[in-house]
Design a protein around this motif. Structure first.
Motif, mmCIF file in Angstrom:
data_model
loop_
_atom_site.group_PDB
_atom_site.id
_atom_site.type_symbol
_atom_site.label_atom_id
_atom_site.label_comp_id
_atom_site.label_asym_id
_atom_site.label_seq_id
_atom_site.Cartn_x
_atom_site.Cartn_y
_atom_site.Cartn_z
ATOM 1 N N UNK A 73 0.911 -1.145 -0.039
ATOM 2 C CA UNK A 73 -0.033 0.093 -0.008
ATOM 3 C C UNK A 73 0.766 1.336 0.054
ATOM 4 N N UNK A 74 1.948 1.142 0.351
ATOM 5 C CA UNK A 74 2.816 2.411 0.689
ATOM 6 C C UNK A 74 4.004 2.282 -0.481
ATOM 7 N N UNK A 75 3.857 1.452 -1.339
ATOM 8 C CA UNK A 75 4.702 1.355 -2.394
ATOM 9 C C UNK A 75 6.127 1.035 -2.037
ATOM 10 N N UNK A 76 6.269 0.141 -1.024
ATOM 11 C CA UNK A 76 7.547 -0.239 -0.521
ATOM 12 C C UNK A 76 7.908 -1.618 -1.253
ATOM 13 N N UNK A 77 8.629 -1.505 -2.447
ATOM 14 C CA UNK A 77 9.086 -2.611 -3.170
ATOM 15 C C UNK A 77 10.204 -3.363 -2.733
ATOM 16 N N UNK A 78 11.167 -2.874 -1.865
ATOM 17 C CA UNK A 78 12.293 -3.258 -1.428
ATOM 18 C C UNK A 78 12.611 -2.651 -0.214
ATOM 19 N N UNK A 79 13.525 -3.152 0.567
ATOM 20 C CA UNK A 79 14.025 -3.066 1.809
ATOM 21 C C UNK A 79 15.688 -2.599 1.760
ATOM 22 N N UNK A 80 15.942 -1.621 2.676
ATOM 23 C CA UNK A 80 15.346 -0.560 3.485
ATOM 24 C C UNK A 80 14.584 0.191 2.576
#
Length: 177
Positions: A112-119
């Motif tokens: 939902x927050x468009x986090x496709x990779x970490x960090x």
């Protein structure tokens, strides 16, 4: 004499061991109800080595940890975890989470927050609305200007995405090497 030495030792060691007072998403949302502050979310994964380095060197830098604790509700969020919480009238979870699996699917909130990779770091305003996302590893010196410009609302001065992106190239840290 020993009391003076003890006091000096405590002060020195506390500056070396500054730590962020991490919260869960639920705790930050609850705190937001009584004392509104911006939220910074550190999206990480247990297997992510750059995430561990950021935890140790970036977030635990004495100036960064102090600034975070004073100006934000800092949230540590496992991007592949199985936390369940409600935000925006929607319940977020990770229905495909498997206990013991090294790498899990991305949590619904991460997607939902468009986090496709970490960090990745996401900033939310006092009403829990997204401000911006920063993908990738950041040093203390690199994250410092973002923390300051967002906490003081200076980011609102930019009239376009282009202005924001140009300002990012010119950002300078207050942290001395």
């Amino acid at each position: 004499m020993s009391k003076v030495f003890l006091i000096i030792s405590v002060l020195i060691s506390s500056s070396f061991f500054s730590q962020v007072k991490w919260m869960t998403m639920e705790e930050a949302l609850k705190s937001q109800e009584t004392k509104p502050k911006k939220i910074i979310i550190d999206f990480y994964a247990d297997w992510c080595e750059p995430c561990k380095i950021m935890e140790k060197n970036t977030y635990n830098h004495p100036e960064i940890s102090t600034y975070l604790n004073e100006n934000y509700y800092p949230v540590k969020f496992n991007a592949e975890g199985n936390q369940v919480f409600t935000l925006y009238g929607r319940t977020f979870g990770n229905p495909d989470f498997v206990i013991g699996k090294r790498k899990n699917s991305m949590h619904d909130f991460s997607k939902f927050m468009n986090v496709n990779a970490v960090p990745s770091v996401v900033f939310l305003d006092e009403q829990n609305m997204p401000i911006t996302i920063i993908n990738g590893f950041l040093t203390a010196k690199e994250i410092d200007p973002y923390l300051r410009i967002i906490s003081t609302n200076d980011y609102k001065k930019f009239k376009s995405r282009e202005e924001w992106e140009n300002s990012q190239k010119k950002m300078k840290s207050n942290i001395k090497d």
